[in-house]
Design a protein around this motif. Structure first.
Motif, PDB file in Angstrom:
ATOM      1  N   VAL A 199       0.851  -1.194   0.000  1.00  0.00           N
ATOM      2  CA  VAL A 199       0.000   0.000   0.000  1.00  0.00           C
ATOM      3  C   VAL A 199       0.882   1.237   0.000  1.00  0.00           C
ATOM      4  N   LEU A 200       1.992   1.167   0.731  1.00  0.00           N
ATOM      5  CA  LEU A 200       2.952   2.280   0.738  1.00  0.00           C
ATOM      6  C   LEU A 200       3.462   2.523  -0.692  1.00  0.00           C
ATOM      7  N   GLY A 201       3.833   1.437  -1.338  1.00  0.00           N
ATOM      8  CA  GLY A 201       4.342   1.551  -2.710  1.00  0.00           C
ATOM      9  C   GLY A 201       3.279   2.100  -3.649  1.00  0.00           C
ATOM     10  N   MET A 202       2.055   1.589  -3.461  1.00  0.00           N
ATOM     11  CA  MET A 202       0.935   2.036  -4.281  1.00  0.00           C
ATOM     12  C   MET A 202       0.705   3.529  -4.089  1.00  0.00           C
ATOM     13  N   SER A 203       0.770   3.964  -2.833  1.00  0.00           N
ATOM     14  CA  SER A 203       0.563   5.369  -2.510  1.00  0.00           C
ATOM     15  C   SER A 203       1.599   6.236  -3.224  1.00  0.00           C
ATOM     16  N   ALA A 204       2.874   5.824  -3.127  1.00  0.00           N
ATOM     17  CA  ALA A 204       3.935   6.607  -3.762  1.00  0.00           C
ATOM     18  C   ALA A 204       3.738   6.643  -5.280  1.00  0.00           C
ATOM     19  N   GLY A 216       8.554   0.894  -0.275  1.00  0.00           N
ATOM     20  CA  GLY A 216       7.813   0.177   0.755  1.00  0.00           C
ATOM     21  C   GLY A 216       8.041  -1.314   0.818  1.00  0.00           C
ATOM     22  N   LEU A 217       8.990  -1.824   0.036  1.00  0.00           N
ATOM     23  CA  LEU A 217       9.256  -3.278   0.110  1.00  0.00           C
ATOM     24  C   LEU A 217       9.635  -3.663   1.537  1.00  0.00           C
TER      25      LEU A 217
END
Lengths: 332, 502
Positions: free
Chosen positions: A79-84, A252-253
């Motif tokens: 989700v962190l990666g998606m957000s970025a 976010g990995l």
């Protein structure tokens, strides 16, 4: 006399002892690293260090709250990666940056809802349910810009403002990003300790059947926990994106595990029902300090990882041993 | 309004494959305590779960306070009507405080945040109404003794102004003192006009509190009436469907040679200088209050807990027991207090459970399981103990309490054990199954196996043992002959705290 009493009362808050241990750990680590390299304690190191704690703190809050319900959220990193990726892609394609952030938040919260439905309604084991959303969200993060990292988000007024708010800007020695993270922590800490929702989160983690039979809406409460987790990951994604000035598909990995580490070091039990959110501040600090201190001490990356892993396990082991000791003592 | 606060008629309920309730009725009057009796699986809990809204009924008429309940009832509605249930397994959030548990699901809110002060105050007030003055509403529930947790549950039920309180086996895990305290509270509630449905397997305690009885068997209504009008034999006969002439069959076997000798055993604060002998062909009972150190003694002998000092001599040979494995190999086995937690792997099959401690006998030298020996072992256990089961591959946890206990016994009988220790062998087991367990104990005795039983039920220890040792505060305080001793005399020994009290 009265002082001793109030200290006693403070310590008797369930979970406070673990939190205190974690903060003592932070201090000890800081002392050790200062001995290894005096530059550690310099203002030039500590001020940026405060900033690097933020993403760990945010994922620690999210994962911590989900852990208190007795579940786990593996989708945090994705989700962190998606957000970025979503926010950066939108901004690069000319969408108003504020609108881009709003859209991103909505997308991330949707993941929280899906997690809540899978775990709270359809009773999927949280490990499996969120493993699914973790993979899906990583895929979405990759696909949103056609399997490439985004370009620079530019230097328009609002894009610069975003970089400043989440990462670069500061007032005195304090970065805005730190303030944002602390405000978020403050809000959720309040919810956990002083509201009905928070009480229900603890209750379902402690004994889900008892909670249900007492009229607690387990589905709703589970979903709220996953929503909080998704929201925190989303903001952590903004921070990562603002820091890099772009969206990276790798963002976010493994952060779901950093979240577990921050929560657990801070005294939150992965079994649910207990732990205080204030501990995540110490937990996230331990994590960031270890990274930073070991780098300053010129420890090679591979060794660094091994040391961090050992320290995390040792932290939890110590905590468990201490708790069992207390329990046994009481039984007798 | 009718004279009944609760009226249930022609209630049926079917679970997949089972008819749990078949045309059942129940009549509960204001301010009375009704015992709802029946064996395990008779449908008592199901009926009460319907009344409290946990389950919905398939058909039948239900009236609560004269109000006809049409359609389904959920827990919230039942609570609003004034029906509260205290479940068999304590349903508390162990991590939360007393007040938090009492207000769970109906927290008080002031200015958008929890009104902890007011909740604590009301909790304290409610507890005081029950005569409990010394319980801090801020205490964490998990730190309280079971009896105290029960009080919190009762107080919680009263907080919603329950006028009908269902207590499902409230006494099964309480000590005698705690039971007395609970009875006092039941009387208090009755005086306040609360009607109570009381489910219990401990028939001996009923006369203290019960006004009327309703008896069920196999999901059907059998009879009801005033408690005074029934004899204990009639009640049991109605529950079981046949006469049980002897609740505690005790076969006489000539006492043989000494099998086991325990000398000056010490293990922690609960086992101090314990010494006793066990002879072939006898059942040795252990009596005492809860927390007297009986379970701890047995666990120390079995190697489940660490010993500080002491000798264990089996058939004249001194044994070294450091872990349960040592005890099992040398012929001392334990059927522990908590069947579901320690006695069985409830998620595994009956076959796996019986085979587990005997894999050394079943496997060949490379560790491969020999199915033939395994099957024989299970067949033998099933036949000699009459375990009722769908098949050896069904889950152990799906069996009734009595049959679960038989599986525990079967796993130990598969090997040549010399001493079998039973810790609370009949807790939560119904009358008929209890007798079967006693008969198994008698069979063991006849085979020359030494049997030790630890039990908190006085009639059981006195009825089944040939010799009783009483413990108090970690020490052996007396040895009595159950055929001649009175319960009072045992209690005297059981409360002999004496000079070791400090």
């Amino acid at each position: 006399m009265e002082k001793k009493n109030s200290f006693h009362k403070f310590m008797s808050i369930p979970g406070m002892a673990s939190v205190l241990t974690a903060f003592v750990g932070v201090v000890i680590l800081m002392i050790i690293f200062t001995f290894m390299n005096p530059n550690f304690i310099s203002q030039r190191n500590l001020v940026p260090l405060s900033r690097s704690i933020c993403p760990y703190l945010l994922v620690g809050i999210g994962q911590g709250i989900v852990c208190i319900t007795g579940n786990i959220d593996l989708s945090i990193g994705s989700v962190l990666g998606m957000s970025a990726m979503i926010s950066a892609t939108l901004i690069c394609n000319g969408v108003n940056p504020i609108l881009a952030l709003v859209i991103t938040i909505i997308a991330c919260l949707a993941v929280g809802v899906v997690n809540g439905v899978l775990v709270g309604k359809f009773k999927l084991p949280p490990f499996i349910g969120t493993l699914g959303t973790m993979t899906i969200c990583r895929g979405l993060a990759e696909i949103v810009n056609g399997n490439y990292n985004t370009g620079d988000i530019g230097t328009s007024g609002m894009a610069t403002a975003i970089r400043d708010i989440f990462y670069y800007g500061k007032v005195g020695f304090i970065y805005y990003g730190v303030i944002v993270s602390l405000i978020i922590w403050f809000v959720f800490n309040y919810i956990m300790n002083y509201t009905r929702t928070g009480r229900h989160i603890y209750a379902i983690g402690s004994n889900v059947d008892a909670a249900r039979l007492s009229g607690v809406d387990v589905f709703k409460t589970t979903t709220v926990a996953y929503l909080i987790s998704a929201f925190c990951s989303c903001i952590a994604g903004f921070i990562t994106m603002a820091a890099a000035g772009m969206g990276s598909m790798q963002a976010g990995l493994s952060y779901e595990m950093y979240g577990v580490a921050a929560a657990v070091i801070g005294g939150i039990s992965t079994l649910g029902g207990s732990g205080l959110l204030v501990g995540t501040i110490a937990g996230a600090s331990v994590w960031a300090i270890l990274q930073n201190g070991l780098t300053l001490a010129n420890v090679p990356v591979a060794i660094r990882n091994i040391v961090i892993g050992v320290i995390v396990v040792a932290c939890v082991l110590l905590d468990i041993m201490r708790r069992n000791g207390v329990k046994l003592g009481k039984k007798k | 309004m009718s004279e009944y606060v609760v009226l249930m008629e022609h209630i049926t309920k079917t679970f997949p494959g089972v008819k749990a309730l078949d045309d059942v009725q129940l009549h509960l009057k204001t301010g009375e305590v009704m015992a709802l009796l029946g064996e395990n699986g008779a449908g008592k809990s199901t009926l009460m779960k319907i009344l409290s809204g946990v389950y919905t009924r398939d058909s039948g008429k239900m009236e609560i306070f004269g109000q006809d309940i049409v359609g389904d009832l959920n827990t919230k509605q039942a609570q609003d009507l004034g029906v509260a249930i205290i479940h068999q397994e304590l349903n508390m959030c162990q991590h939360l405080t007393v007040a938090n548990n009492m207000f769970l699901g109906r927290e008080l809110i002031k200015n958008g945040r929890l009104d902890t002060k007011e909740m604590n105050r009301q909790a304290q007030e409610q507890l005081a109404k029950l005569g409990i003055m010394d319980l801090d509403p801020n205490a964490t529930v998990g730190d309280l003794p079971v009896g105290r947790q029960q009080m919190v549950e009762i107080a919680k039920a009263l907080l919603i102004n329950a006028k009908v309180l269902i207590m499902d086996e409230p006494s099964s895990s309480l000590s005698n003192a705690e039971i007395t305290e609970m009875f006092r509270i039941v009387h208090e509630l009755k005086a306040m006009g609360t009607a109570i449905v009381y489910i219990s397997h401990r028939l001996q305690e009923l006369h203290n509190i019960v006004d009327s009885v309703t008896i069920m068997r196999d999901g059907k209504y059998i009879t009801e009436g005033k408690f005074k009008d029934f004899t204990m034999e009639e009640i049991i006969a109605n529950m079981v469907g046949r006469e049980i002439t002897n609740q505690f069959p005790r076969d006489q076997v000539a006492r043989g040679k000494k099998i086991l000798e325990i000398k000056n055993l010490n293990a922690g604060r609960m086992v101090r200088d314990v010494s006793f002998d066990l002879y072939e062909g006898e059942v040795l009972g252990f009596s005492g209050l809860v927390g007297a150190g009986r379970t701890e003694t047995m666990r120390a002998i079995f190697g489940a807990d660490v010993k500080e000092s002491g000798e264990i001599i089996l058939d004249g040979k001194k044994l070294t027991i450091r872990k349960p494995d040592d005890a099992i190999r040398q012929g001392i086995v334990l059927a522990p207090e908590d069947r579901k937690k320690e006695g069985l792997c409830t998620k595994l099959s009956i076959r796996d459970n019986i085979a587990l401690p005997n894999l050394d006998l079943i496997c060949n030298s490379t560790g491969k399981i020999n199915k033939k020996i395994e099957d024989e072992m299970i067949e033998k256990g099933k036949n000699s103990l009459t375990i009722k089961m769908p098949g050896p591959d069904s889950q152990a946890g799906s069996l009734s309490g009595g049959n679960q206990q038989k599986v525990v016994v079967a796993k130990w009988l598969a090997r040549e054990s010399r001493v079998v220790i039973f810790d609370e062998p009949t807790r939560g087991i119904d009358v008929a199954a209890k007798v079967e367990i006693y008969q198994i104990i008698n069979t063991l005795k006849k085979r020359g196996i030494g049997v030790i039983i630890v039990s908190s039920e006085m009639p059981e220890v006195m009825g089944i043992s040939d010799r009783v040792i009483v413990m108090c505060n970690g020490k052996v305080t007396g040895e009595v002959d159950p055929r001649t001793v009175s319960e009072e005399e045992i209690m005297t020994y059981a409360t002999q705290f004496g000079e070791n009290a400090s």
